[in-house]
Write an enzyme that holds these catalytic residues in place. Structure first.
Site, PDB file in Angstrom:
ATOM      1  N   ASP A   1     -64.383  78.561  51.552  1.00 37.33           N
ATOM      2  CA  ASP A   1     -65.193  79.662  52.090  1.00 37.33           C
ATOM      3  C   ASP A   1     -65.516  79.440  53.576  1.00 37.33           C
ATOM      4  OD1 ASP A   1     -67.626  81.233  52.755  1.00 37.33           O
ATOM      5  OD2 ASP A   1     -67.531  81.800  50.638  1.00 37.33           O
TER       6      ASP A   1
ATOM      7  N   ARG B   1     -67.774  80.370  55.409  1.00 33.51           N
ATOM      8  CA  ARG B   1     -69.188  80.196  55.778  1.00 33.51           C
ATOM      9  C   ARG B   1     -69.683  78.779  55.562  1.00 33.51           C
ATOM     10  NH1 ARG B   1     -71.293  84.551  51.641  1.00 33.51           N
ATOM     11  NH2 ARG B   1     -69.811  83.298  50.453  1.00 33.51           N
TER      12      ARG B   1
HETATM   13 CO    CO Z   1     -66.662  79.302  47.451  1.00 27.13          CO
END
Ligand code: CO
Length: 211
Positions: free
Chosen positions: A43, A45
């Site tokens: 991910d 982020r």
């Molecule tokens: Co994830």
């Protein structure tokens, strides 16, 4: 963010590092000696170094969808072996994160192509902990709990790996830690797992009795 901007950023970053220490890259090029292996989600982020506040050279990083530790994953196994045998890391961290798309997908089954087989491991985590998860009425809390349980199961998977067990017998290291990054607050949460106890409960199944 444009493609060109990235190279401008890089030039700025190099200049900033050199302004602080003219020999920065000379030191960096001499080699790495990280104490940590971090296994986290891909991910965008959840940036390992940023959220840990560490510098280049301080953490060996492996990321995949939903921070899974799968025994047949040659990539993961190579990373773990290198980190444990050659870098001799003191800590292995499995870091999940709330709002993980992979975990969400496991809660809402659908055809996701190549991800079907990858996410099967997560569905297995759900099945193993079904009695705990299914009584959580709040869907957000159930989602968050599956993120945490996935981290715990992946830490157990780390303990099954022969390279890790061999290192334990020799040096008692590396220590295995389960973390969750809360994307809603930026906070890093240590699940404070007692891996000695957790592995102890399943060691009669997974201890390979290596020399
Ligand atoms: Co994830």
């Amino acid at each position: 963010m444009t493609f060109k901007r990235i190279f401008e950023n890089n030039e700025k970053w190099v200049a900033e590092k050199l302004a602080l220490d003219p020999e920065y890259f000379e030191h960096l090029s001499k080699g790495q000696n990280p104490d940590f292996l971090y296994i986290g989600c891909s991910d965008s982020r959840v940036t390992a170094e940023d959220l840990m506040g560490v510098n280049p050279g301080e953490v060996f990083v492996h990321r995949n969808v939903a921070n899974l530790v799968i025994s047949t994953d040659n990539n993961l196994n190579a990373v773990v072996q290198y980190a444990v045998e050659f870098l001799k890391v003191k800590h292995i961290i499995v870091c999940g994160h709330y709002d993980c798309g992979g975990v969400r997908a496991a809660l809402h089954p659908s055809d996701m192509g190549q991800l079907n087989s990858w996410l099967q491991t997560l569905r297995d985590v759900y099945r193993i902990h079904r009695s705990e998860l299914d009584i959580i009425e709040d869907s957000q809390k159930r989602f968050d709990r599956l993120v945490e349980l996935n981290v715990i199961e992946q830490c157990i998977n780390i303990s099954k790996i022969d390279h890790v067990q061999r290192a334990w017998y020799k040096t008692r290291y590396p220590t295995v830690h389960g973390w969750v990054f809360d994307v809603r607050t930026g906070k890093l949460i240590d699940l404070s797992l007692n891996m000695d106890q957790i592995f102890g409960e399943v060691s009669s199944i997974y201890d390979l009795n290596l020399d």
